[in-house]
Design a protein around this motif. Structure first.
Motif, PDB file in Angstrom:
ATOM      1  N   UNK A 242     -75.272 -54.053  16.460  1.00 57.05           N
ATOM      2  CA  UNK A 242     -74.976 -53.774  17.870  1.00 57.05           C
ATOM      3  C   UNK A 242     -74.715 -55.053  18.652  1.00 57.05           C
ATOM      4  N   UNK A 243     -75.440 -56.124  18.326  1.00 56.10           N
ATOM      5  CA  UNK A 243     -75.251 -57.366  19.072  1.00 56.10           C
ATOM      6  C   UNK A 243     -73.866 -57.953  18.807  1.00 56.10           C
ATOM      7  N   UNK A 244     -73.345 -57.766  17.589  1.00 59.86           N
ATOM      8  CA  UNK A 244     -72.001 -58.257  17.298  1.00 59.86           C
ATOM      9  C   UNK A 244     -70.962 -57.478  18.086  1.00 59.86           C
ATOM     10  N   UNK A 245     -71.183 -56.176  18.237  1.00 57.99           N
ATOM     11  CA  UNK A 245     -70.250 -55.372  19.030  1.00 57.99           C
ATOM     12  C   UNK A 245     -70.208 -55.871  20.467  1.00 57.99           C
ATOM     13  N   UNK A 246     -71.372 -56.198  21.017  1.00 54.93           N
ATOM     14  CA  UNK A 246     -71.442 -56.682  22.396  1.00 54.93           C
ATOM     15  C   UNK A 246     -70.731 -58.029  22.514  1.00 54.93           C
ATOM     16  N   UNK A 247     -70.944 -58.918  21.536  1.00 54.16           N
ATOM     17  CA  UNK A 247     -70.291 -60.226  21.574  1.00 54.16           C
ATOM     18  C   UNK A 247     -68.778 -60.086  21.480  1.00 54.16           C
ATOM     19  N   UNK A 248     -68.328 -59.213  20.592  1.00 51.48           N
ATOM     20  CA  UNK A 248     -66.889 -59.011  20.437  1.00 51.48           C
ATOM     21  C   UNK A 248     -66.302 -58.412  21.708  1.00 51.48           C
ATOM     22  N   UNK A 249     -66.994 -57.447  22.292  1.00 51.76           N
ATOM     23  CA  UNK A 249     -66.513 -56.829  23.536  1.00 51.76           C
ATOM     24  C   UNK A 249     -66.420 -57.882  24.637  1.00 51.76           C
ATOM     25  N   UNK A 250     -67.410 -58.762  24.733  1.00 52.56           N
ATOM     26  CA  UNK A 250     -67.404 -59.822  25.745  1.00 52.56           C
ATOM     27  C   UNK A 250     -66.231 -60.773  25.520  1.00 52.56           C
ATOM     28  N   UNK A 251     -66.002 -61.156  24.261  1.00 47.76           N
ATOM     29  CA  UNK A 251     -64.879 -62.047  23.965  1.00 47.76           C
ATOM     30  C   UNK A 251     -63.541 -61.386  24.291  1.00 47.76           C
ATOM     31  N   UNK A 252     -63.427 -60.093  23.997  1.00 44.75           N
ATOM     32  CA  UNK A 252     -62.193 -59.383  24.339  1.00 44.75           C
ATOM     33  C   UNK A 252     -61.969 -59.366  25.845  1.00 44.75           C
ATOM     34  N   UNK A 253     -63.024 -59.132  26.597  1.00 40.54           N
ATOM     35  CA  UNK A 253     -62.894 -59.115  28.056  1.00 40.54           C
ATOM     36  C   UNK A 253     -62.505 -60.482  28.587  1.00 40.54           C
ATOM     37  N   UNK A 254     -63.093 -61.539  28.010  1.00 39.51           N
ATOM     38  CA  UNK A 254     -62.738 -62.892  28.432  1.00 39.51           C
ATOM     39  C   UNK A 254     -61.277 -63.190  28.126  1.00 39.51           C
ATOM     40  N   UNK A 255     -60.815 -62.794  26.954  1.00 41.54           N
ATOM     41  CA  UNK A 255     -59.423 -63.052  26.572  1.00 41.54           C
ATOM     42  C   UNK A 255     -58.467 -62.305  27.494  1.00 41.54           C
ATOM     43  N   UNK A 256     -58.755 -61.025  27.753  1.00 39.41           N
ATOM     44  CA  UNK A 256     -57.879 -60.251  28.645  1.00 39.41           C
ATOM     45  C   UNK A 256     -57.938 -60.801  30.071  1.00 39.41           C
ATOM     46  N   UNK A 257     -59.103 -61.258  30.506  1.00 42.87           N
ATOM     47  CA  UNK A 257     -59.231 -61.852  31.838  1.00 42.87           C
ATOM     48  C   UNK A 257     -58.404 -63.128  31.961  1.00 42.87           C
ATOM     49  N   UNK A 258     -58.460 -63.975  30.930  1.00 39.55           N
ATOM     50  CA  UNK A 258     -57.652 -65.203  30.941  1.00 39.55           C
ATOM     51  C   UNK A 258     -56.169 -64.872  30.953  1.00 39.55           C
ATOM     52  N   UNK A 259     -55.788 -63.883  30.165  1.00 38.79           N
ATOM     53  CA  UNK A 259     -54.380 -63.484  30.133  1.00 38.79           C
ATOM     54  C   UNK A 259     -53.930 -62.951  31.492  1.00 38.79           C
ATOM     55  N   UNK A 260     -54.767 -62.144  32.127  1.00 41.04           N
ATOM     56  CA  UNK A 260     -54.429 -61.616  33.452  1.00 41.04           C
ATOM     57  C   UNK A 260     -54.320 -62.751  34.467  1.00 41.04           C
ATOM     58  N   UNK A 261     -55.230 -63.724  34.385  1.00 45.20           N
ATOM     59  CA  UNK A 261     -55.176 -64.874  35.288  1.00 45.20           C
ATOM     60  C   UNK A 261     -53.911 -65.686  35.100  1.00 45.20           C
ATOM     61  N   UNK A 262     -53.518 -65.913  33.848  1.00 44.40           N
ATOM     62  CA  UNK A 262     -52.287 -66.658  33.579  1.00 44.40           C
ATOM     63  C   UNK A 262     -51.060 -65.905  34.083  1.00 44.40           C
ATOM     64  N   UNK A 263     -51.042 -64.613  33.909  1.00 40.01           N
ATOM     65  CA  UNK A 263     -49.927 -63.811  34.411  1.00 40.01           C
ATOM     66  C   UNK A 263     -49.875 -63.891  35.932  1.00 40.01           C
ATOM     67  N   UNK A 264     -51.051 -63.829  36.561  1.00 32.16           N
ATOM     68  CA  UNK A 264     -51.112 -63.944  38.018  1.00 32.16           C
ATOM     69  C   UNK A 264     -50.600 -65.287  38.499  1.00 32.16           C
ATOM     70  N   UNK A 265     -51.020 -66.362  37.834  1.00 36.11           N
ATOM     71  CA  UNK A 265     -50.543 -67.694  38.215  1.00 36.11           C
ATOM     72  C   UNK A 265     -49.037 -67.815  38.004  1.00 36.11           C
ATOM     73  N   UNK A 266     -48.554 -67.283  36.909  1.00 34.38           N
ATOM     74  CA  UNK A 266     -47.114 -67.326  36.641  1.00 34.38           C
ATOM     75  C   UNK A 266     -46.331 -66.558  37.685  1.00 34.38           C
ATOM     76  N   UNK A 267     -46.830 -65.386  38.047  1.00 32.92           N
ATOM     77  CA  UNK A 267     -46.158 -64.586  39.067  1.00 32.92           C
ATOM     78  C   UNK A 267     -46.167 -65.308  40.406  1.00 32.92           C
ATOM     79  N   UNK A 268     -47.284 -65.952  40.739  1.00 38.61           N
ATOM     80  CA  UNK A 268     -47.364 -66.682  42.016  1.00 38.61           C
ATOM     81  C   UNK A 268     -46.403 -67.867  42.028  1.00 38.61           C
TER      82      UNK A 268
END
Length: 70
Positions: A37-63
Motif C-alpha cells: 500500500x505504501x508503494x501505491x501511495x508513493x507512486x500516486x504522489x509521484x504521478x501527481x507531481x509529474x502532472x502538476x509540473x506538466x500543467x505548470x509548464x503548459x501554463x508558463x508556455x501559454x503565458x
C-alpha cells in the motif's frame, strides 16, 4: 534429423512453453498478493507531481505565447 527426433523436440518445446506459462502465472499471482500500500501511495504522489509540473509548464508556455502576441 529423423522424424522421431523432431517429434521429441517438438514435445519438449511444448512442455517448456507450458512450464514457462505456469511460472508466469505464479509470478503474476505473487505480485497481486504482495502489493504494498505504501508503494501505491508513493507512486500516486509521484504521478501527481509529474502532472502538476506538466500543467505548470503548459501554463508558463501559454503565458509566454500570450505575452508575445500582446
Amino acid at each position: 534429423m529423423t522424424s522421431m527426433n523432431r517429434q521429441d523436440l517438438q514435445t519438449l518445446l511444448v512442455r517448456i512453453d507450458e512450464r514457462v506459462k505456469a511460472i508466469q502465472e505464479d509470478i503474476r499471482e505473487i505480485n497481486i498478493v504482495r502489493q504494498c500500500a505504501s508503494h501505491k501511495v508513493k507512486i500516486r504522489t509521484l504521478e501527481r507531481m509529474a502532472w502538476g509540473c506538466l500543467a505548470g509548464l503548459i501554463g508558463l508556455g501559454a503565458r509566454m505565447i500570450f505575452e508575445t502576441l500582446k
